[in-house]
Motif scaffolding. Structure first.
Motif, PDB file in Angstrom:
ATOM      1  N   ASP A  82       0.829  -1.206   0.000  1.00  7.80           N
ATOM      2  CA  ASP A  82       0.000   0.000   0.000  1.00  7.80           C
ATOM      3  C   ASP A  82       0.861   1.252   0.000  1.00  7.80           C
ATOM      4  O   ASP A  82       0.560   2.226  -0.687  1.00  7.80           O
ATOM      5  N   ALA A  83       1.943   1.211   0.789  1.00  7.82           N
ATOM      6  CA  ALA A  83       2.823   2.384   0.877  1.00  7.82           C
ATOM      7  C   ALA A  83       3.434   2.705  -0.476  1.00  7.82           C
ATOM      8  O   ALA A  83       3.511   3.873  -0.880  1.00  7.82           O
ATOM      9  N   GLU A  86       0.667   4.138  -2.776  1.00  5.84           N
ATOM     10  CA  GLU A  86       0.310   5.518  -2.422  1.00  5.84           C
ATOM     11  C   GLU A  86       1.416   6.490  -2.824  1.00  5.84           C
ATOM     12  O   GLU A  86       1.140   7.594  -3.333  1.00  5.84           O
ATOM     13  N   GLU A  87       2.651   6.088  -2.633  1.00  3.87           N
ATOM     14  CA  GLU A  87       3.776   6.955  -2.989  1.00  3.87           C
ATOM     15  C   GLU A  87       3.838   7.192  -4.498  1.00  3.87           C
ATOM     16  O   GLU A  87       3.979   8.341  -4.956  1.00  3.87           O
ATOM     17  N   PRO A 334      -2.410   1.866   5.890  1.00  5.00           N
ATOM     18  CA  PRO A 334      -1.598   3.068   5.675  1.00  5.00           C
ATOM     19  C   PRO A 334      -2.458   4.337   5.679  1.00  5.00           C
ATOM     20  O   PRO A 334      -1.981   5.414   5.995  1.00  5.00           O
ATOM     21  N   LYS A 338      -1.515   8.267   8.652  1.00  5.23           N
ATOM     22  CA  LYS A 338      -1.106   9.625   8.291  1.00  5.23           C
ATOM     23  C   LYS A 338      -2.072  10.635   8.880  1.00  5.23           C
ATOM     24  O   LYS A 338      -3.212  10.329   9.155  1.00  5.23           O
TER      25      LYS A 338
END
Length: 338
Positions: A82-83, A86-87, A334, A338
């Motif tokens: 997921d990270a 998303e990045e 994730p 944040k």
């Protein structure tokens, strides 16, 4: 017929993510494109993989994500977490807002449903672009053989256009017939739950056979004869070999923890009970804490062997089993970090 072929010739395909799955999927798609005098542009965070793809399949290597977006009106993404998704999409969505042409984004990774919804909503700010969530089922050897199962969600017209390309990498396509892209993510997690649940069942059965002095090879023959599903046979063979199989052409313990963690979170958010996933998570976590996170996730059998007093040398694993057994842990998405 000529006009349809001409339309396909206008497609300029970009591919991001050349891991064990992405490399094989992109290779099959590229072979089809070459047969139609087309090609694709690829980008990977590890440049060596892009170079290998260029040498073997003749793809164009993008100088940057900006270069890939400028050159593509269809972009596939195949990423590990997921990270990472998303990045990468943070950059893609920004760049998409700078180009005049429309782009169909096809996200094929296993991610949490909420992340897919978030990405679609962010991309909707630039309405000429389309976001599809289309995860795939199958291990790397299946991807190499172009026998994946694709799952589609998103804009129906865009999916219809993409099916020509999906078929070059798969044996079948499951159309969810919904614009709710989170549904495809939930579907993938449910499918993976059946996989990990079956694997846990096999691990327990082979452990019981060992404790009861029943030949594991004989049990393996039974599995092949009575449950001839490729995944059951493959995982059974790995377990009979000792449950310490390499993740090469497989699925690592770390990735297994990510997926099972997502399953447990989805169950918690929907009010479903998923005890099998809780147990599988604990076993995988025990294997990871014993320093074996690079093994195939079928190595969860090693945690069962320890708790059954079958592996006297795995003291670290035994301690890990004891530490996770008392308090199940559901990792946060994730999206909530944040």
């Amino acid at each position: 017929m000529h006009s349809i072929f001409h339309l396909k010739r206008q497609d300029r395909i970009g591919w991001i993510g050349l891991g064990e799955m992405g490399y094989r999927m992109a290779g099959n798609l590229q072979r089809y494109l070459v047969s139609r005098s087309l090609s694709m542009t690829v980008w990977n965070r590890t440049p060596a993989k892009s170079a290998k793809m260029h040498q073997k399949h003749g793809v164009r290597v993008a100088k940057s994500l900006e270069d890939l977006v400028a050159q593509s009106n269809i972009i596939f993404t195949s990423l590990s977490s997921d990270a990472a998704v998303e990045e990468i999409y943070e950059t893609l969505i920004y760049l998409a807002g700078l180009v005049d042409h429309s782009i169909i984004f096809v996200e094929s990774s296993t991610i949490y449903p909420g992340l897919a919804t978030k990405l679609k909503e962010r991309l909707a700010v630039t309405p000429q672009h389309t976001y599809l969530q289309c995860p795939v089922f199958g291990r790397p050897p299946v991807a190499k053989a172009a026998k994946l199962v694709w799952v589609t969600s998103g804009d129906e017209k865009a999916i219809k256009k993409m099916c020509l390309y999906f078929t070059t990498m798969s044996k079948s396509i499951i159309h969810l017939k919904t614009t709710n892209v989170a549904s495809a993510c939930s579907f993938k997690l449910i499918g993976n739950f059946f996989v990990v649940g079956s694997m846990k069942l096999l691990a327990e059965g082979f452990t019981l056979a060992e404790k009861a002095d029943v030949s594991q090879e004989s049990v393996l023959k039974f599995v092949k004869a009575f449950f001839p599903a490729p995944s059951w046979i493959e995982y059974s063979q790995k377990m009979v070999k000792g449950g310490a199989a390499s993740k090469e052409n497989g699925f690592s313990v770390d990735l297994g923890l990510k997926d099972v963690g997502h399953m447990r979170q989805l169950a918690a958010e929907t009010g479903a009970s998923l005890p099998t996933a809780d147990l599988a998570y604990n076993h995988l976590q025990a294997v990871k804490e014993s320093g074996k996170s690079d093994q195939d996730w079928s190595s969860m059998i090693s945690a069962l062997r320890v708790s059954s007093d079958l592996d006297a040398e795995a003291v670290a694993t035994a301690a890990a089993v004891a530490s996770v057994r008392s308090s199940p842990y559901i990792p946060n998405s994730p999206l909530h970090q944040k």
